[in-house]
Motif scaffolding. Structure first.
Motif, PDB file in Angstrom:
ATOM      1  N   GLY A 263       0.785  -1.233   0.000  1.00 35.94           N
ATOM      2  CA  GLY A 263       0.000   0.000   0.000  1.00 35.94           C
ATOM      3  C   GLY A 263       0.813   1.276   0.000  1.00 35.94           C
ATOM      4  O   GLY A 263       0.271   2.369   0.216  1.00 35.94           O
ATOM      5  N   TYR A 264       2.116   1.166  -0.272  1.00 36.61           N
ATOM      6  CA  TYR A 264       2.972   2.355  -0.214  1.00 36.61           C
ATOM      7  C   TYR A 264       2.486   3.452  -1.151  1.00 36.61           C
ATOM      8  O   TYR A 264       2.345   4.610  -0.774  1.00 36.61           O
ATOM      9  N   ARG A 265       2.229   3.081  -2.407  1.00 36.74           N
ATOM     10  CA  ARG A 265       1.802   4.099  -3.373  1.00 36.74           C
ATOM     11  C   ARG A 265       0.440   4.675  -3.021  1.00 36.74           C
ATOM     12  O   ARG A 265       0.201   5.879  -3.171  1.00 36.74           O
ATOM     13  N   ALA A 266      -0.449   3.803  -2.574  1.00 36.56           N
ATOM     14  CA  ALA A 266      -1.791   4.262  -2.226  1.00 36.56           C
ATOM     15  C   ALA A 266      -1.707   5.314  -1.114  1.00 36.56           C
ATOM     16  O   ALA A 266      -2.339   6.369  -1.186  1.00 36.56           O
ATOM     17  N   ASP A 267      -0.897   5.038  -0.083  1.00 29.49           N
ATOM     18  CA  ASP A 267      -0.742   5.996   1.017  1.00 29.49           C
ATOM     19  C   ASP A 267      -0.096   7.288   0.537  1.00 29.49           C
ATOM     20  O   ASP A 267      -0.490   8.386   0.907  1.00 29.49           O
ATOM     21  N   ARG A 268       0.921   7.107  -0.300  1.00 31.41           N
ATOM     22  CA  ARG A 268       1.672   8.251  -0.820  1.00 31.41           C
ATOM     23  C   ARG A 268       0.755   9.134  -1.673  1.00 31.41           C
ATOM     24  O   ARG A 268       0.800  10.350  -1.608  1.00 31.41           O
ATOM     25  N   ARG A 269      -0.087   8.471  -2.454  1.00 29.87           N
ATOM     26  CA  ARG A 269      -1.001   9.204  -3.335  1.00 29.87           C
ATOM     27  C   ARG A 269      -1.951  10.069  -2.510  1.00 29.87           C
ATOM     28  O   ARG A 269      -2.158  11.245  -2.811  1.00 29.87           O
ATOM     29  N   ALA A 270      -2.476   9.496  -1.439  1.00 28.47           N
ATOM     30  CA  ALA A 270      -3.418  10.241  -0.594  1.00 28.47           C
ATOM     31  C   ALA A 270      -2.722  11.445   0.047  1.00 28.47           C
ATOM     32  O   ALA A 270      -3.247  12.567   0.035  1.00 28.47           O
ATOM     33  N   ALA A 271      -1.509  11.218   0.575  1.00 27.05           N
ATOM     34  CA  ALA A 271      -0.796  12.300   1.250  1.00 27.05           C
ATOM     35  C   ALA A 271      -0.411  13.404   0.262  1.00 27.05           C
ATOM     36  O   ALA A 271      -0.548  14.596   0.548  1.00 27.05           O
ATOM     37  N   LEU A 272       0.041  13.005  -0.928  1.00 26.34           N
ATOM     38  CA  LEU A 272       0.476  13.992  -1.919  1.00 26.34           C
ATOM     39  C   LEU A 272      -0.699  14.785  -2.476  1.00 26.34           C
ATOM     40  O   LEU A 272      -0.581  15.980  -2.743  1.00 26.34           O
ATOM     41  N   THR A 273      -1.823  14.106  -2.656  1.00 25.55           N
ATOM     42  CA  THR A 273      -3.005  14.794  -3.170  1.00 25.55           C
ATOM     43  C   THR A 273      -3.412  15.895  -2.201  1.00 25.55           C
ATOM     44  O   THR A 273      -3.715  17.025  -2.604  1.00 25.55           O
ATOM     45  N   GLU A 274      -3.361  15.572  -0.907  1.00 23.68           N
ATOM     46  CA  GLU A 274      -3.718  16.568   0.085  1.00 23.68           C
ATOM     47  C   GLU A 274      -2.744  17.755   0.061  1.00 23.68           C
ATOM     48  O   GLU A 274      -3.162  18.910   0.076  1.00 23.68           O
ATOM     49  N   ARG A 275      -1.435  17.429  -0.013  1.00 23.65           N
ATOM     50  CA  ARG A 275      -0.444  18.519  -0.076  1.00 23.65           C
ATOM     51  C   ARG A 275      -0.663  19.384  -1.289  1.00 23.65           C
ATOM     52  O   ARG A 275      -0.572  20.604  -1.235  1.00 23.65           O
ATOM     53  N   ALA A 276      -0.922  18.731  -2.432  1.00 23.77           N
ATOM     54  CA  ALA A 276      -1.104  19.474  -3.680  1.00 23.77           C
ATOM     55  C   ALA A 276      -2.311  20.392  -3.573  1.00 23.77           C
ATOM     56  O   ALA A 276      -2.271  21.558  -3.996  1.00 23.77           O
ATOM     57  N   GLN A 277      -3.390  19.900  -2.960  1.00 24.95           N
ATOM     58  CA  GLN A 277      -4.604  20.718  -2.817  1.00 24.95           C
ATOM     59  C   GLN A 277      -4.346  21.924  -1.923  1.00 24.95           C
ATOM     60  O   GLN A 277      -4.770  23.044  -2.225  1.00 24.95           O
ATOM     61  N   GLN A 278      -3.621  21.679  -0.823  1.00 23.75           N
ATOM     62  CA  GLN A 278      -3.322  22.789   0.094  1.00 23.75           C
ATOM     63  C   GLN A 278      -2.443  23.830  -0.587  1.00 23.75           C
ATOM     64  O   GLN A 278      -2.672  25.029  -0.476  1.00 23.75           O
TER      65      GLN A 278
END
Lengths: 166, 80
Positions: A98-113
């Protein structure tokens, strides 16, 4: 390999091709897990126009590595192994634990902020260096927020810059 | 285990898997794995800008754990 022409992509043929990619990847990875004495199950899926291959298990961090570098290397080798097996270039996505899945969620949030900040300040912001996978996640999230982004610099220092104008 | 994993990785990406051999050497400074492939496959295991060789080394080093491991791709042609 037989000399059949590359499938004219009716949806069914494309799905078949991606399933075949996934099977070839699973064979390659299952044997590696076996040799390395690692416990993991392989989940196959199709996401958009790519085969998605996930190794699921509790103790697989050795196959992720620092910043996912082992995962990236293993994905690269899996794609080559699939190419050799099927005769067709593969763009499959590999995930481990699940590394990519977790990374995707965290990065999406950073990108939105960050996009929200750029929108209100009107000033471009650049993020830290990222892998191609990570930059793609950020570009997608920025586009969804209605802004524009581009990548700058050379690997491995390449980074996403989020621009104020849409 | 590491030598076997390395052999599996290399065999999976070459056109002549039966001509892949891996020899492990224990040196004082650590382990070295010498990989020999069919001369026609050498370019394949090295890859563009050494990209494939780097990927192989990254995975093998991770599997080797503490102390790491060096992977040498031996150019069989040139050695003769």
């Amino acid at each position: 390999m037989s000399g059949e022409a590359p499938p004219k992509d009716s949806a069914g043929a494309a799905v078949k091709r991606l399933e075949h990619e996934g099977d070839a990847a699973a064979d390659f990875l299952e044997e590696l897990l076996d040799i390395a004495d690692l416990d993991g199950d392989i989940d196959l899926d199709i996401e958009g126009d790519r085969a998605s291959v996930s190794i699921v298990g509790a103790e697989l961090s050795v196959l992720v590595g620092a910043n996912g570098e082992v995962l990236e290397a293993l994905q690269e080798l899996t794609r080559i192994a699939v190419l050799r097996e099927t005769g067709e270039r593969s763009r499959l996505m590999l995930d481990v634990a699940g590394y990519r899945a977790d990374r995707r969620a965290a990065l999406t949030e950073r990108a939105q902020q960050t996009a929200a900040r750029v929108l209100s300040s009107g000033e471009a912001e650049s993020l830290e260096p990222m892998t191609p996978f990570e930059r793609k996640v950020v570009h997608d999230a920025v586009a969804a927020a209605g802004l524009r982004s581009e990548s700058e610099g050379e690997e491995p220092q390449r980074r996403v810059v989020i621009q104020p104008s849409g | 285990m590491v030598a076997e994993a390395l052999e599996h990785l290399v065999r999976a990406i070459v056109d002549n898997p039966d001509e892949v051999s891996v020899r492990a050497k224990e040196l004082r400074r650590g382990r070295i794995f010498e990989v020999r492939v069919h001369p026609d496959d050498l370019g394949k295991v090295i890859g563009r800008s050494g990209r494939t060789a780097t990927a192989i080394r990254t995975v093998v080093t991770a599997l080797a754990g503490k102390g790491g491991a060096r992977v040498d791709f031996v150019d069989v042609d040139r050695r003769r």
